[in-house]
Design a protein around this motif. Sequence first.
Motif, PDB file in Angstrom:
ATOM      1  N   PRO D  52       0.801  -1.231   0.000  1.00 25.56           N
ATOM      2  CA  PRO D  52       0.000   0.000   0.000  1.00 25.56           C
ATOM      3  C   PRO D  52       0.835   1.282   0.000  1.00 25.56           C
ATOM      4  O   PRO D  52       0.392   2.297  -0.561  1.00 25.56           O
ATOM      5  CB  PRO D  52      -0.839  -0.118   1.286  1.00 25.56           C
ATOM      6  CG  PRO D  52      -0.293  -1.271   2.043  1.00 25.56           C
ATOM      7  CD  PRO D  52       0.445  -2.134   1.096  1.00 25.56           C
ATOM      8  N   MET D  55       1.561   2.009  -3.554  1.00 22.27           N
ATOM      9  CA  MET D  55       0.309   2.369  -4.233  1.00 22.27           C
ATOM     10  C   MET D  55      -0.081   3.815  -3.945  1.00 22.27           C
ATOM     11  O   MET D  55      -0.562   4.523  -4.842  1.00 22.27           O
ATOM     12  CB  MET D  55      -0.807   1.417  -3.800  1.00 22.27           C
ATOM     13  CG  MET D  55      -0.588  -0.007  -4.273  1.00 22.27           C
ATOM     14  SD  MET D  55      -1.856  -1.134  -3.638  1.00 22.27           S
ATOM     15  CE  MET D  55      -3.060  -1.041  -4.957  1.00 22.27           C
ATOM     16  N   VAL D  56       0.111   4.261  -2.699  1.00 25.64           N
ATOM     17  CA  VAL D  56      -0.198   5.659  -2.360  1.00 25.64           C
ATOM     18  C   VAL D  56       0.791   6.589  -3.064  1.00 25.64           C
ATOM     19  O   VAL D  56       0.397   7.617  -3.625  1.00 25.64           O
ATOM     20  CB  VAL D  56      -0.188   5.878  -0.831  1.00 25.64           C
ATOM     21  CG1 VAL D  56      -0.220   7.359  -0.475  1.00 25.64           C
ATOM     22  CG2 VAL D  56      -1.378   5.173  -0.189  1.00 25.64           C
ATOM     23  N   ASP D  59      -0.370   7.260  -6.406  1.00 21.50           N
ATOM     24  CA  ASP D  59      -1.744   7.796  -6.527  1.00 21.50           C
ATOM     25  C   ASP D  59      -2.741   6.771  -7.045  1.00 21.50           C
ATOM     26  O   ASP D  59      -3.632   7.100  -7.831  1.00 21.50           O
ATOM     27  CB  ASP D  59      -1.774   9.030  -7.455  1.00 21.50           C
ATOM     28  CG  ASP D  59      -0.942  10.162  -6.906  1.00 21.50           C
ATOM     29  OD1 ASP D  59      -1.074  10.465  -5.710  1.00 21.50           O
ATOM     30  OD2 ASP D  59      -0.135  10.735  -7.675  1.00 21.50           O
ATOM     31  N   ARG D  60      -2.584   5.550  -6.586  1.00 18.03           N
ATOM     32  CA  ARG D  60      -3.520   4.506  -7.037  1.00 18.03           C
ATOM     33  C   ARG D  60      -4.915   4.716  -6.462  1.00 18.03           C
ATOM     34  O   ARG D  60      -5.089   5.362  -5.419  1.00 18.03           O
ATOM     35  CB  ARG D  60      -2.971   3.124  -6.642  1.00 18.03           C
ATOM     36  CG  ARG D  60      -1.724   2.744  -7.429  1.00 18.03           C
ATOM     37  CD  ARG D  60      -2.074   2.200  -8.791  1.00 18.03           C
ATOM     38  NE  ARG D  60      -2.644   0.895  -8.680  1.00 18.03           N
ATOM     39  CZ  ARG D  60      -1.937  -0.226  -8.652  1.00 18.03           C
ATOM     40  NH1 ARG D  60      -0.623  -0.195  -8.769  1.00 18.03           N
ATOM     41  NH2 ARG D  60      -2.527  -1.387  -8.529  1.00 18.03           N
ATOM     42  N   TYR D  61      -5.885   4.082  -7.064  1.00 17.00           N
ATOM     43  CA  TYR D  61      -7.294   4.241  -6.695  1.00 17.00           C
ATOM     44  C   TYR D  61      -7.548   3.778  -5.245  1.00 17.00           C
ATOM     45  O   TYR D  61      -7.085   2.701  -4.828  1.00 17.00           O
ATOM     46  CB  TYR D  61      -8.141   3.415  -7.670  1.00 17.00           C
ATOM     47  CG  TYR D  61      -9.622   3.530  -7.464  1.00 17.00           C
ATOM     48  CD1 TYR D  61     -10.256   4.772  -7.459  1.00 17.00           C
ATOM     49  CD2 TYR D  61     -10.403   2.396  -7.268  1.00 17.00           C
ATOM     50  CE1 TYR D  61     -11.621   4.876  -7.280  1.00 17.00           C
ATOM     51  CE2 TYR D  61     -11.771   2.486  -7.095  1.00 17.00           C
ATOM     52  CZ  TYR D  61     -12.372   3.735  -7.092  1.00 17.00           C
ATOM     53  OH  TYR D  61     -13.730   3.834  -6.917  1.00 17.00           O
ATOM     54  N   CYS D  62      -8.279   4.597  -4.503  1.00 16.29           N
ATOM     55  CA  CYS D  62      -8.552   4.382  -3.067  1.00 16.29           C
ATOM     56  C   CYS D  62      -8.910   2.929  -2.715  1.00 16.29           C
ATOM     57  O   CYS D  62      -8.359   2.343  -1.783  1.00 16.29           O
ATOM     58  CB  CYS D  62      -9.733   5.218  -2.599  1.00 16.29           C
ATOM     59  SG  CYS D  62      -9.721   6.922  -3.121  1.00 16.29           S
ATOM     60  N   ILE D  63      -9.878   2.377  -3.431  1.00 17.41           N
ATOM     61  CA  ILE D  63     -10.392   1.048  -3.082  1.00 17.41           C
ATOM     62  C   ILE D  63      -9.298  -0.010  -3.264  1.00 17.41           C
ATOM     63  O   ILE D  63      -9.218  -0.972  -2.496  1.00 17.41           O
ATOM     64  CB  ILE D  63     -11.650   0.707  -3.934  1.00 17.41           C
ATOM     65  CG1 ILE D  63     -12.808   1.665  -3.586  1.00 17.41           C
ATOM     66  CG2 ILE D  63     -12.076  -0.741  -3.751  1.00 17.41           C
ATOM     67  CD1 ILE D  63     -13.450   1.450  -2.228  1.00 17.41           C
ATOM     68  N   ASP D  64      -8.420   0.188  -4.247  1.00 14.90           N
ATOM     69  CA  ASP D  64      -7.319  -0.760  -4.451  1.00 14.90           C
ATOM     70  C   ASP D  64      -6.299  -0.666  -3.312  1.00 14.90           C
ATOM     71  O   ASP D  64      -5.815  -1.689  -2.813  1.00 14.90           O
ATOM     72  CB  ASP D  64      -6.646  -0.509  -5.810  1.00 14.90           C
ATOM     73  CG  ASP D  64      -7.592  -0.819  -6.972  1.00 14.90           C
ATOM     74  OD1 ASP D  64      -8.479  -1.686  -6.811  1.00 14.90           O
ATOM     75  OD2 ASP D  64      -7.459  -0.182  -8.037  1.00 14.90           O
ATOM     76  N   VAL D  65      -5.982   0.564  -2.872  1.00 16.01           N
ATOM     77  CA  VAL D  65      -5.072   0.734  -1.727  1.00 16.01           C
ATOM     78  C   VAL D  65      -5.709   0.132  -0.476  1.00 16.01           C
ATOM     79  O   VAL D  65      -5.059  -0.592   0.295  1.00 16.01           O
ATOM     80  CB  VAL D  65      -4.763   2.231  -1.468  1.00 16.01           C
ATOM     81  CG1 VAL D  65      -3.736   2.353  -0.353  1.00 16.01           C
ATOM     82  CG2 VAL D  65      -4.262   2.925  -2.729  1.00 16.01           C
ATOM     83  N   LEU D  66      -6.969   0.433  -0.296  1.00 14.08           N
ATOM     84  CA  LEU D  66      -7.732  -0.076   0.855  1.00 14.08           C
ATOM     85  C   LEU D  66      -7.664  -1.599   0.924  1.00 14.08           C
ATOM     86  O   LEU D  66      -7.472  -2.182   1.999  1.00 14.08           O
ATOM     87  CB  LEU D  66      -9.184   0.366   0.657  1.00 14.08           C
ATOM     88  CG  LEU D  66     -10.218   0.034   1.696  1.00 14.08           C
ATOM     89  CD1 LEU D  66     -10.062   0.954   2.889  1.00 14.08           C
ATOM     90  CD2 LEU D  66     -11.626   0.202   1.129  1.00 14.08           C
ATOM     91  N   THR D  67      -7.841  -2.246  -0.210  1.00 17.42           N
ATOM     92  CA  THR D  67      -7.817  -3.707  -0.261  1.00 17.42           C
ATOM     93  C   THR D  67      -6.453  -4.235   0.197  1.00 17.42           C
ATOM     94  O   THR D  67      -6.373  -5.178   0.986  1.00 17.42           O
ATOM     95  CB  THR D  67      -8.115  -4.185  -1.705  1.00 17.42           C
ATOM     96  OG1 THR D  67      -9.382  -3.643  -2.089  1.00 17.42           O
ATOM     97  CG2 THR D  67      -8.153  -5.689  -1.795  1.00 17.42           C
ATOM     98  N   GLN D  68      -5.375  -3.588  -0.260  1.00 14.24           N
ATOM     99  CA  GLN D  68      -4.029  -4.022   0.151  1.00 14.24           C
ATOM    100  C   GLN D  68      -3.793  -3.750   1.634  1.00 14.24           C
ATOM    101  O   GLN D  68      -3.201  -4.560   2.335  1.00 14.24           O
ATOM    102  CB  GLN D  68      -2.957  -3.281  -0.650  1.00 14.24           C
ATOM    103  CG  GLN D  68      -2.866  -3.640  -2.098  1.00 14.24           C
ATOM    104  CD  GLN D  68      -2.600  -5.106  -2.339  1.00 14.24           C
ATOM    105  OE1 GLN D  68      -3.473  -5.806  -2.821  1.00 14.24           O
ATOM    106  NE2 GLN D  68      -1.419  -5.577  -1.996  1.00 14.24           N
ATOM    107  N   ALA D  69      -4.241  -2.568   2.090  1.00 13.14           N
ATOM    108  CA  ALA D  69      -4.044  -2.212   3.501  1.00 13.14           C
ATOM    109  C   ALA D  69      -4.798  -3.183   4.407  1.00 13.14           C
ATOM    110  O   ALA D  69      -4.297  -3.593   5.458  1.00 13.14           O
ATOM    111  CB  ALA D  69      -4.498  -0.777   3.758  1.00 13.14           C
TER     112      ALA D  69
END
Lengths: 114, 114, 114, 114
Positions: D52, D55-56, D59-69
């Motif tokens: 994550p 990904m941050v 600037d990756r898409y929020c939901i994709d970062v969220l999934t990894q986090a």
Amino acid sequence: MLDAKGTRSLRLPPVSPKSPTGVSTDGVPGYSSHKPHVQRRLHRIEGQVRGPQQMVDDDRYCIDVLTQASAVKAAPESVALLLLADHTEHCVAEAIRAGHGEAQVNELNRACQR
Amino acid sequence: MLDAKGTRSLRLPPVSPKSPTGVSTDGVPGYSSHKPHVQRRLHRIEGQVRGPQQMVDDDRYCIDVLTQASAVKAAPESVALLLLADHTEHCVAEAIRAGHGEAQVNELNRACQR
Amino acid sequence: MLDAKGTRSLRLPPVSPKSPTGVSTDGVPGYSSHKPHVQRRLHRIEGQVRGPQQMVDDDRYCIDVLTQASAVKAAPESVALLLLADHTEHCVAEAIRAGHGEAQVNELNRACQR
Amino acid sequence: MLDAKGTRSLRLPPVSPKSPTGVSTDGVPGYSSHKPHVQRRLHRIEGQVRGPQQMVDDDRYCIDVLTQASAVKAAPESVALLLLADHTEHCVAEAIRAGHGEAQVNELNRACQR
């Protein structure tokens, strides 16, 4: 707290019906369109609790009772997620469309943190 | 599965009473010494589920129903931990003292992983 | 997967940057306005993991290591909630205002169920 | 707290090595027999957090970062369960066999409740 039937009931928070904490909608909760479905899901939890109850009455093995008691946890979680989805889809989206969504979004985010 | 009253009830696993999965003790479950306490805790969950049920019947605000439904989750978790503690203190400890604790320790560890 | 330094790294999902699963926004993620804060929070988790690592190196008592390892769980959960709140407040609210919020609301609800 | 490299590190609890809270064993932690395995599992979490982070940065898409986090949460939980299993199998079982298991069982039950 004992209700009319003498069984212990839950003291509900003193919030007037249809009047949310500050942020108000048209008084129709987000789950209205499938209220019977939500009611059935909540009633089913009562039935599920009777599983471990009967097992303890019958002196069943600890780990087996534990497994059933753990399974009971999943049902209220799943109803909570259903209510959350309905709320976002209806109440929050409508408030945003009506131009006063900020309070609703904040309330939603606080609810997710619990 | 529908019971006599026509309500959906939980199908219990086909484990004969007092006969745990492989590992056997004297047939007395670990919660025996305070069985009425465990029974009261389980019965209380039924009362707690009536909280969100009544709220949905009354068309209460989503977030308020959600809060009550989430609170219901905590009770089965807490009963499960009580059963786990009793089981470790009695069944597992006794099996270890009797020299055949390995199966019980493995079973306990698997139960913790759920 | 081994990276240049020979340490195991995480294989990221093959999603092109700024292109969400179906639903698209302006390419600016919801956390943009406080990206350094999110980055600090994620970096801090690495430091927290070094706590139980050092304790195991030093043969510290199981329960003490366990307590530290359990504490590490809370940090990613808290970053996830921060990302979720940002996403709802920015991406989802903007999509709703722009009249195409349905896909975003569905995606949000699915994310909450994980 | 800043360590030699200037990065924030975790303040460890002031427990002397090998001296558990009250209850003492022979000073060998339960995870000793497979310490390298536990160390590898803890090191892997650092690698996972970099998912994550990158990904941050991108600037990756929020939901994709969220999934990894969210995925990062699972790893410390799984190490904690491994430590708990080792502890029960070795430290607790040995204390019970040595006739002074009560304190260890109580400590184990408290640890499970966290």
